[in-house]
Design a protein around this motif. Structure first.
Motif, PDB file in Angstrom:
ATOM      1  N   GLU A 187      88.502  73.990  34.175  1.00 43.31           N
ATOM      2  CA  GLU A 187      88.467  75.427  33.868  1.00 43.31           C
ATOM      3  C   GLU A 187      88.769  75.584  32.384  1.00 43.31           C
ATOM      4  O   GLU A 187      89.917  75.514  31.967  1.00 43.31           O
ATOM      5  CB  GLU A 187      89.478  76.186  34.723  1.00 43.31           C
ATOM      6  CG  GLU A 187      89.357  77.699  34.633  1.00 43.31           C
ATOM      7  CD  GLU A 187      90.301  78.413  35.583  1.00 43.31           C
ATOM      8  OE1 GLU A 187      91.277  79.035  35.091  1.00 43.31           O
ATOM      9  OE2 GLU A 187      90.084  78.334  36.807  1.00 43.31           O
TER      10      GLU A 187
ATOM     11  N   TRP B  82      87.332  77.194  28.242  1.00 46.72           N
ATOM     12  CA  TRP B  82      86.555  78.170  27.460  1.00 46.72           C
ATOM     13  C   TRP B  82      86.506  79.520  28.164  1.00 46.72           C
ATOM     14  O   TRP B  82      85.451  80.102  28.376  1.00 46.72           O
ATOM     15  CB  TRP B  82      85.145  77.658  27.176  1.00 46.72           C
ATOM     16  CG  TRP B  82      85.131  76.364  26.438  1.00 46.72           C
ATOM     17  CD1 TRP B  82      86.100  75.851  25.649  1.00 46.72           C
ATOM     18  CD2 TRP B  82      84.071  75.395  26.444  1.00 46.72           C
ATOM     19  NE1 TRP B  82      85.727  74.625  25.150  1.00 46.72           N
ATOM     20  CE2 TRP B  82      84.486  74.318  25.622  1.00 46.72           C
ATOM     21  CE3 TRP B  82      82.831  75.325  27.071  1.00 46.72           C
ATOM     22  CZ2 TRP B  82      83.700  73.204  25.411  1.00 46.72           C
ATOM     23  CZ3 TRP B  82      82.037  74.206  26.846  1.00 46.72           C
ATOM     24  CH2 TRP B  82      82.473  73.170  26.031  1.00 46.72           C
ATOM     25  N   LYS B  83      87.702  80.011  28.536  1.00 46.33           N
ATOM     26  CA  LYS B  83      87.838  81.306  29.196  1.00 46.33           C
ATOM     27  C   LYS B  83      87.004  81.377  30.471  1.00 46.33           C
ATOM     28  O   LYS B  83      86.300  82.338  30.751  1.00 46.33           O
ATOM     29  CB  LYS B  83      87.442  82.438  28.250  1.00 46.33           C
ATOM     30  CG  LYS B  83      88.325  82.540  27.021  1.00 46.33           C
ATOM     31  CD  LYS B  83      87.911  83.698  26.137  1.00 46.33           C
ATOM     32  CE  LYS B  83      88.813  83.807  24.911  1.00 46.33           C
ATOM     33  NZ  LYS B  83      88.419  84.936  24.024  1.00 46.33           N
ATOM     34  N   LYS B  84      87.074  80.299  31.255  1.00 51.59           N
ATOM     35  CA  LYS B  84      86.398  80.162  32.555  1.00 51.59           C
ATOM     36  C   LYS B  84      84.879  80.163  32.440  1.00 51.59           C
ATOM     37  O   LYS B  84      84.179  80.357  33.439  1.00 51.59           O
ATOM     38  CB  LYS B  84      86.842  81.259  33.525  1.00 51.59           C
ATOM     39  CG  LYS B  84      88.321  81.192  33.900  1.00 51.59           C
ATOM     40  CD  LYS B  84      88.665  82.225  34.948  1.00 51.59           C
ATOM     41  CE  LYS B  84      90.125  82.113  35.342  1.00 51.59           C
ATOM     42  NZ  LYS B  84      90.496  83.091  36.399  1.00 51.59           N
ATOM     43  N   LYS B  85      84.353  79.899  31.251  1.00 53.14           N
ATOM     44  CA  LYS B  85      82.907  79.748  31.125  1.00 53.14           C
ATOM     45  C   LYS B  85      82.444  78.382  31.605  1.00 53.14           C
ATOM     46  O   LYS B  85      81.299  78.233  32.026  1.00 53.14           O
ATOM     47  CB  LYS B  85      82.485  79.975  29.666  1.00 53.14           C
ATOM     48  CG  LYS B  85      82.637  81.407  29.193  1.00 53.14           C
ATOM     49  CD  LYS B  85      82.082  81.582  27.792  1.00 53.14           C
ATOM     50  CE  LYS B  85      82.159  83.043  27.358  1.00 53.14           C
ATOM     51  NZ  LYS B  85      81.593  83.242  26.001  1.00 53.14           N
TER      52      LYS B  85
ATOM     53  N   THR C  60      83.355  75.631  34.401  1.00 51.65           N
ATOM     54  CA  THR C  60      84.114  75.404  35.620  1.00 51.65           C
ATOM     55  C   THR C  60      83.461  74.283  36.417  1.00 51.65           C
ATOM     56  O   THR C  60      82.274  73.971  36.248  1.00 51.65           O
ATOM     57  CB  THR C  60      84.178  76.673  36.495  1.00 51.65           C
ATOM     58  OG1 THR C  60      82.834  77.088  36.815  1.00 51.65           O
ATOM     59  CG2 THR C  60      84.892  77.804  35.773  1.00 51.65           C
TER      60      THR C  60
END
Length: 435
Positions: free
Chosen positions: A306, A308-311, A313
């Motif tokens: 998880e 890069w800000k949840k980019k 996953t």
């Protein structure tokens, strides 16, 4: 009576101004202020009692209708323009000159001249914050009816009464899916200067996931992938159409949390295909349903990605202990799939890894990758699936699929060796959902 009230107000202001202007001893001034306030209060009380008494008849009541302009004498002292205009006017009378207006202006002017320190506001300032209304000439009358007093109903409060408590069972399951149906058409005339061949292709895919997570220690992820595509070309005189993409794969992982991101994981992977696989102008069956069928069971650890800000996953599965079972129903395909001639099954023990990631590159662009590897002391199998998706809107998208593969258990090719490669691009309908 109205004139009496005005006279009382004038008397109160005059006495107050006179008491302050003498400049005598402090106690005398305080006594005078007290006396003025007392006289003013007594006059209001007397007016109220007289108003409520029976001495005022209906005819007199019409003469003493309250005038809204008297608010100037009871509100915080404000400098109004009308008293000065009235005192300095050149004409005999002003437009609104009546007895009430003249007495109010004279009272205010008397205070302005003798006690300017009491003025706390101005008419200009009131105008800036909303203005002053002078049109209240008569009170608002309410039609009220007298009714009998209703007895207050006292409700008994039951302290120990049973209460029905509804407890909703939490839902730890999440379900999501991805569907697309896309195609590609190419037309080339027979006299095209570079040659080539017209062809048509269509591809459909369904991916469904059902995942369980109790937010404590246990996770169970399940994914079913189904892909089927067909291709037709004029040069193939044997087959009217043949499969270009064929996959039926199921992945299930049961995980027990070790740390925040790491899980002890037992993974099951099984895959085969739907239909027969052919080559152009060749009747030989190169693959079929259950030929091969692969079942892989591995024990290891999963790392939840998880970033890069949840980019970005996904999961990374590392399994030092893995069992691989391969079954081929068609005996003629045994050697093509790494089995001994005349045998249907193959049992292998080794190590395995799986990397499954999704990356939201932009709002309308996504990248999904799956890398799988299985190795024993005698062979190595590796495959890397890459899918680039470009979304034009919610329902229309194009996909680019790149799939290199390595398998040294198969027959070595003179040009590519043990490497294999597949690539296609499609355009069409797509739909995704998730909970």
């Amino acid at each position: 009576m109205m004139r009496s009230l005005i006279a009382l107000c004038l008397l109160a202001c005059t006495l107050g101004a006179h008491a302050q202007s003498t400049g005598k001893e402090s106690r005398y001034i305080e006594y005078q202020e007290y006396q003025v306030n007392k006289n003013y209060s007594d006059s209001l009380v007397a007016f109220k009692e007289k108003q409520n008494s029976q001495e005022v008849n209906d005819e007199n009541w019409e003469e003493i209708v309250p005038d809204g302009r008297f608010y100037k004498l009871f509100a915080p002292l404000t400098f109004y323009h009308s008293p000065a205009k009235r005192a300095l006017r050149m004409t005999p009378k002003m437009e609104d000159s009546d007895d009430v207006a003249q007495e109010i202006d004279n009272t205010l002017l008397n205070v302005y001249l003798k006690r300017p320190d009491l003025v706390v506001n101005s008419e200009d300032r009131l105008g800036r914050v909303g203005g002053v209304s002078n049109d209240i000439m008569a009170p608002i009358q309410q039609d009220a009816e007298l009714v009998e007093q209703v007895e207050t109903i006292i409700q008994d409060t039951v302290v120990n009464a049973p209460v029905d408590v509804l407890v909703t069972k939490p839902n730890f399951w999440t379900v999501k899916g991805d569907y697309f149906l896309q195609g590609l058409q190419t037309y080339i005339s027979g006299n095209w200067y570079k040659g080539g061949e017209s062809n048509y292709s269509i591809l459909g895919s369904i991916t469904m996931e059902a995942n369980y997570n109790n937010k404590q220690k246990l996770k169970w992820d399940n994914k079913l992938e189904m892909k089927l595509g067909f291709l037709t070309s004029k040069s193939d005189s044997v087959h009217s159409f043949k499969a270009s993409e064929d996959l039926l794969r199921f992945t299930s992982k049961l995980g027990l949390q070790a740390t925040k991101r790491w899980y002890y994981t037992l993974q099951l992977l099984a895959y085969t295909q739907f239909t027969r696989g052919f080559k152009s102008n060749d009747r030989f069956v190169y693959s079929d349903i259950m030929s091969p069928f692969v079942l892989n069971i591995s024990l290891g650890m999963d790392y939840n990605v998880e970033a890069w800000k949840k980019k970005l996953t996904g999961t990374i599965h590392l399994a030092p202990f893995a069992y691989n079972f391969k079954y081929v129903d068609r005996l003629g395909l045994a050697t093509r799939n790494g089995l001994e001639e005349g045998k249907h099954t193959l049992h292998d023990f080794g190590s395995q890894f799986t990397i499954d990631l999704k990356w939201a590159i932009a709002e309308n662009m996504a990248y999904q990758t799956r890398m799988y590897g299985f190795t024993t002391f005698s062979r190595f199998e590796w495959e890397w699936e890459n899918t680039f998706t470009f979304n034009f809107n919610k329902y229309i998208s194009t996909k680019l699929f790149i799939y290199p593969r390595f398998d040294d258990s198969t027959k070595r090719d003179e040009h590519h060796g043990f490497f294999q490669f597949k690539e296609f691009m499609s355009l069409g309908f797509s739909y995704s959902f998730g909970t």
